[in-house]
Motif scaffolding. Structure first.
Motif, PDB file in Angstrom:
ATOM      1  N   ALA A 177     -34.418 -21.982   7.834  1.00 15.78           N
ATOM      2  CA  ALA A 177     -33.706 -22.053   6.947  1.00 15.78           C
ATOM      3  C   ALA A 177     -31.941 -22.246   7.632  1.00 15.78           C
ATOM      4  CB  ALA A 177     -33.918 -20.611   6.377  1.00 15.78           C
ATOM      5  N   SER A 178     -32.692 -22.167   9.408  1.00 11.29           N
ATOM      6  CA  SER A 178     -31.059 -21.800   9.666  1.00 11.29           C
ATOM      7  C   SER A 178     -29.771 -23.194   9.777  1.00 11.29           C
ATOM      8  CB  SER A 178     -30.533 -21.084  11.051  1.00 11.29           C
ATOM      9  OG  SER A 178     -30.949 -20.270  10.900  1.00 11.29           O
ATOM     10  N   PRO A 179     -30.434 -24.506   9.727  1.00 13.02           N
ATOM     11  CA  PRO A 179     -30.240 -25.749  10.162  1.00 13.02           C
ATOM     12  C   PRO A 179     -29.940 -25.755   8.398  1.00 13.02           C
ATOM     13  CG  PRO A 179     -32.003 -25.728  11.334  1.00 13.02           C
ATOM     14  CD  PRO A 179     -31.837 -24.801  10.457  1.00 13.02           C
ATOM     15  N   ALA A 180     -30.804 -25.666   7.515  1.00 12.85           N
ATOM     16  CA  ALA A 180     -30.092 -26.233   6.017  1.00 12.85           C
ATOM     17  C   ALA A 180     -29.132 -25.419   5.450  1.00 12.85           C
ATOM     18  CB  ALA A 180     -31.908 -25.840   5.094  1.00 12.85           C
ATOM     19  N   LEU A 181     -29.014 -23.835   6.505  1.00 14.94           N
ATOM     20  CA  LEU A 181     -27.894 -23.710   5.132  1.00 14.94           C
ATOM     21  C   LEU A 181     -26.628 -23.715   6.485  1.00 14.94           C
ATOM     22  CD1 LEU A 181     -30.178 -20.029   4.798  1.00 14.94           C
ATOM     23  CD2 LEU A 181     -28.476 -20.929   3.053  1.00 14.94           C
ATOM     24  N   GLY A 182     -26.295 -24.043   7.538  1.00 13.61           N
ATOM     25  CA  GLY A 182     -25.555 -24.391   8.028  1.00 13.61           C
ATOM     26  C   GLY A 182     -24.837 -25.691   7.534  1.00 13.61           C
ATOM     27  N   ARG A 183     -25.734 -27.352   7.017  1.00 16.25           N
ATOM     28  CA  ARG A 183     -25.615 -28.038   6.506  1.00 16.25           C
ATOM     29  C   ARG A 183     -25.136 -27.218   4.978  1.00 16.25           C
ATOM     30  NH1 ARG A 183     -28.435 -33.061   5.925  1.00 16.25           N
ATOM     31  NH2 ARG A 183     -26.660 -33.820   5.728  1.00 16.25           N
ATOM     32  N   ARG A 184     -25.174 -26.739   3.980  1.00 15.02           N
ATOM     33  CA  ARG A 184     -24.958 -25.892   2.120  1.00 15.02           C
ATOM     34  C   ARG A 184     -23.527 -25.560   3.119  1.00 15.02           C
ATOM     35  NH1 ARG A 184     -24.690 -26.766  -1.783  1.00 15.02           N
ATOM     36  NH2 ARG A 184     -24.524 -25.088  -3.770  1.00 15.02           N
ATOM     37  N   SER A 185     -22.915 -24.751   4.391  1.00 16.68           N
ATOM     38  CA  SER A 185     -22.222 -24.260   5.651  1.00 16.68           C
ATOM     39  C   SER A 185     -20.455 -25.315   4.385  1.00 16.68           C
ATOM     40  CB  SER A 185     -22.027 -22.883   6.279  1.00 16.68           C
ATOM     41  OG  SER A 185     -21.889 -24.150   6.518  1.00 16.68           O
ATOM     42  N   ASP A 186     -21.577 -26.401   5.153  1.00 14.94           N
ATOM     43  CA  ASP A 186     -19.920 -27.889   5.403  1.00 14.94           C
ATOM     44  C   ASP A 186     -20.093 -27.745   4.039  1.00 14.94           C
ATOM     45  OD1 ASP A 186     -20.988 -27.673   8.023  1.00 14.94           O
ATOM     46  OD2 ASP A 186     -22.055 -29.563   8.454  1.00 14.94           O
ATOM     47  N   GLN A 187     -21.085 -28.047   3.113  1.00  9.99           N
ATOM     48  CA  GLN A 187     -20.745 -28.050   1.445  1.00  9.99           C
ATOM     49  C   GLN A 187     -19.789 -27.237   0.979  1.00  9.99           C
ATOM     50  OE1 GLN A 187     -24.425 -28.855   0.173  1.00  9.99           O
ATOM     51  NE2 GLN A 187     -24.789 -30.428   1.401  1.00  9.99           N
ATOM     52  N   VAL A 188     -20.537 -25.687   1.450  1.00 12.52           N
ATOM     53  CA  VAL A 188     -19.507 -24.913   0.463  1.00 12.52           C
ATOM     54  C   VAL A 188     -18.790 -23.844   0.633  1.00 12.52           C
ATOM     55  CG1 VAL A 188     -21.483 -24.757  -1.249  1.00 12.52           C
ATOM     56  CG2 VAL A 188     -21.207 -23.067   0.725  1.00 12.52           C
ATOM     57  N   GLY A 189     -18.978 -24.124   2.270  1.00  9.42           N
ATOM     58  CA  GLY A 189     -17.708 -23.591   3.149  1.00  9.42           C
ATOM     59  C   GLY A 189     -18.264 -22.375   4.037  1.00  9.42           C
ATOM     60  N   ARG A 190     -17.829 -21.187   4.826  1.00  8.28           N
ATOM     61  CA  ARG A 190     -18.406 -20.230   5.509  1.00  8.28           C
ATOM     62  C   ARG A 190     -18.629 -19.190   5.298  1.00  8.28           C
ATOM     63  NH1 ARG A 190     -19.289 -24.705   7.730  1.00  8.28           N
ATOM     64  NH2 ARG A 190     -18.147 -26.118   9.090  1.00  8.28           N
ATOM     65  N   LYS A 191     -17.606 -18.776   4.696  1.00  7.20           N
ATOM     66  CA  LYS A 191     -17.422 -17.564   4.325  1.00  7.20           C
ATOM     67  C   LYS A 191     -18.004 -17.567   2.689  1.00  7.20           C
ATOM     68  CE  LYS A 191     -13.498 -14.754   2.095  1.00  7.20           C
ATOM     69  NZ  LYS A 191     -12.134 -14.567   1.715  1.00  7.20           N
ATOM     70  N   PRO A 192     -18.571 -18.371   1.718  1.00 10.95           N
ATOM     71  CA  PRO A 192     -19.495 -17.506   1.005  1.00 10.95           C
ATOM     72  C   PRO A 192     -20.830 -17.406   0.996  1.00 10.95           C
ATOM     73  CG  PRO A 192     -18.464 -19.643   0.395  1.00 10.95           C
ATOM     74  CD  PRO A 192     -17.628 -19.600   1.781  1.00 10.95           C
ATOM     75  N   LEU A 193     -21.237 -18.390   2.546  1.00 12.76           N
ATOM     76  CA  LEU A 193     -22.738 -17.712   3.336  1.00 12.76           C
ATOM     77  C   LEU A 193     -22.442 -16.612   4.276  1.00 12.76           C
ATOM     78  CD1 LEU A 193     -23.422 -21.406   3.696  1.00 12.76           C
ATOM     79  CD2 LEU A 193     -25.110 -19.530   3.283  1.00 12.76           C
ATOM     80  N   LEU A 194     -21.162 -16.118   4.909  1.00 10.93           N
ATOM     81  CA  LEU A 194     -21.248 -14.618   5.012  1.00 10.93           C
ATOM     82  C   LEU A 194     -21.340 -14.485   4.285  1.00 10.93           C
ATOM     83  CD1 LEU A 194     -18.621 -16.161   8.163  1.00 10.93           C
ATOM     84  CD2 LEU A 194     -21.176 -16.106   8.366  1.00 10.93           C
ATOM     85  N   ALA A 230     -31.921 -13.002   5.610  1.00 10.51           N
ATOM     86  CA  ALA A 230     -30.762 -12.891   5.674  1.00 10.51           C
ATOM     87  C   ALA A 230     -29.708 -12.959   6.961  1.00 10.51           C
ATOM     88  CB  ALA A 230     -30.611 -11.225   5.257  1.00 10.51           C
ATOM     89  N   LEU A 231     -30.687 -13.765   7.850  1.00  9.55           N
ATOM     90  CA  LEU A 231     -29.382 -13.068   9.239  1.00  9.55           C
ATOM     91  C   LEU A 231     -29.350 -15.103   9.812  1.00  9.55           C
ATOM     92  CD1 LEU A 231     -31.271 -10.993  11.831  1.00  9.55           C
ATOM     93  CD2 LEU A 231     -29.440 -11.148  10.442  1.00  9.55           C
ATOM     94  N   SER A 232     -30.123 -15.432   8.967  1.00 12.09           N
ATOM     95  CA  SER A 232     -30.020 -17.074   8.973  1.00 12.09           C
ATOM     96  C   SER A 232     -28.425 -17.936   8.419  1.00 12.09           C
ATOM     97  CB  SER A 232     -31.168 -17.545   8.359  1.00 12.09           C
ATOM     98  OG  SER A 232     -31.746 -17.461   6.771  1.00 12.09           O
ATOM     99  N   CYS A 233     -28.077 -16.926   7.791  1.00 15.21           N
ATOM    100  CA  CYS A 233     -27.481 -17.222   6.510  1.00 15.21           C
ATOM    101  C   CYS A 233     -25.983 -16.253   7.196  1.00 15.21           C
ATOM    102  CB  CYS A 233     -26.129 -16.417   4.886  1.00 15.21           C
ATOM    103  SG  CYS A 233     -27.465 -16.501   4.106  1.00 15.21           S
ATOM    104  N   PHE A 234     -25.620 -15.861   8.412  1.00 17.48           N
ATOM    105  CA  PHE A 234     -24.813 -16.095   9.822  1.00 17.48           C
ATOM    106  C   PHE A 234     -24.493 -17.304  10.166  1.00 17.48           C
ATOM    107  CE2 PHE A 234     -25.291 -11.063   9.453  1.00 17.48           C
ATOM    108  CZ  PHE A 234     -24.071 -10.484   8.723  1.00 17.48           C
ATOM    109  N   VAL A 235     -23.659 -18.148   9.438  1.00 17.61           N
ATOM    110  CA  VAL A 235     -23.787 -19.492  10.085  1.00 17.61           C
ATOM    111  C   VAL A 235     -21.908 -18.895  11.300  1.00 17.61           C
ATOM    112  CG1 VAL A 235     -23.960 -20.363   8.621  1.00 17.61           C
ATOM    113  CG2 VAL A 235     -21.828 -19.964   8.416  1.00 17.61           C
ATOM    114  N   LEU A 236     -22.289 -17.770  12.608  1.00 18.30           N
ATOM    115  CA  LEU A 236     -21.121 -17.673  13.336  1.00 18.30           C
ATOM    116  C   LEU A 236     -21.097 -18.746  14.198  1.00 18.30           C
ATOM    117  CD1 LEU A 236     -21.892 -14.211  13.785  1.00 18.30           C
ATOM    118  CD2 LEU A 236     -19.652 -15.017  12.524  1.00 18.30           C
ATOM    119  N   PRO A 237     -21.505 -19.726  14.676  1.00 20.15           N
ATOM    120  CA  PRO A 237     -21.177 -20.705  15.808  1.00 20.15           C
ATOM    121  C   PRO A 237     -19.765 -21.346  14.842  1.00 20.15           C
ATOM    122  CG  PRO A 237     -24.123 -20.029  15.765  1.00 20.15           C
ATOM    123  CD  PRO A 237     -23.036 -19.573  14.567  1.00 20.15           C
ATOM    124  N   SER A 238     -20.499 -22.032  13.928  1.00 20.81           N
ATOM    125  CA  SER A 238     -19.669 -22.983  13.477  1.00 20.81           C
ATOM    126  C   SER A 238     -18.291 -21.843  12.745  1.00 20.81           C
ATOM    127  CB  SER A 238     -20.445 -24.165  11.749  1.00 20.81           C
ATOM    128  OG  SER A 238     -20.665 -22.768  11.433  1.00 20.81           O
TER     129      SER A 238
END
Length: 148
Positions: A1-18, A54-62
């Motif tokens: 799920a992490s790659p898909a959620l990382g891509r999603r964070s590029d579209q909606v931002g980091r804060k909503p996923l965190l 839930a943990l895969s939503c933590f897009v901390l590296p980006s």
């Protein structure tokens, strides 16, 4: 799920996923802890899967890498991620074992994790969005590019 959620964070931002990750963990930690503790052929995989999602939503590296200017980005990411992992992730098993041993309450590790997640949720609420900004915003090079 992490790659898909990382891509999603590029579209909606980091804060909503965190925010989704911290809210998810706030609600899931105790029930999943109880589910995993009970064990069984269904409880263990379902519990670990729920925590993993839930943990895969933590897009901390980006998120963390976008906090630092290019010239110190790698060092900044390594130090902050490493310190956070060592201080909280590295000491969590010891803290959980000590809390359980000293009090006799097997649920205290889940409460400890929930408390740490609550602090993280407050941090997420106070943070600025890092996506959609030039990586070197505020640097002389980025200011020059913006003027052009």
């Amino acid at each position: 799920a992490s790659p898909a959620l990382g891509r999603r964070s590029d579209q909606v931002g980091r804060k909503p996923l965190l925010a989704a990750a911290t809210i998810g963990l706030l609600g899931l930690t105790l029930p999943v802890y109880l589910l995993i503790r009970r064990g069984g052929p269904v409880g263990l995989p379902v519990g670990y899967l729920a925590l993993g999602l839930a943990l895969s939503c933590f897009v901390l590296p980006s998120f963390l890498s976008e906090l630092f200017p290019t010239r110190v980005r790698s060092s900044g990411l390594a130090v902050t991620y490493g310190l956070g992992s060592a201080l909280f992730g590295g000491t969590a098993p010891l803290a959980g074992a000590l809390l359980t041993q000293r009090t006799g309450n097997p649920l205290l590790p889940a409460y400890y994790a929930t408390t740490v997640t609550l602090v993280a949720a407050i941090g997420v609420l106070l943070m600025r969005e890092t996506a959609f900004q030039p990586l070197d915003a505020g640097s002389p090079q980025a200011d020059e590019v913006a003027r052009r």
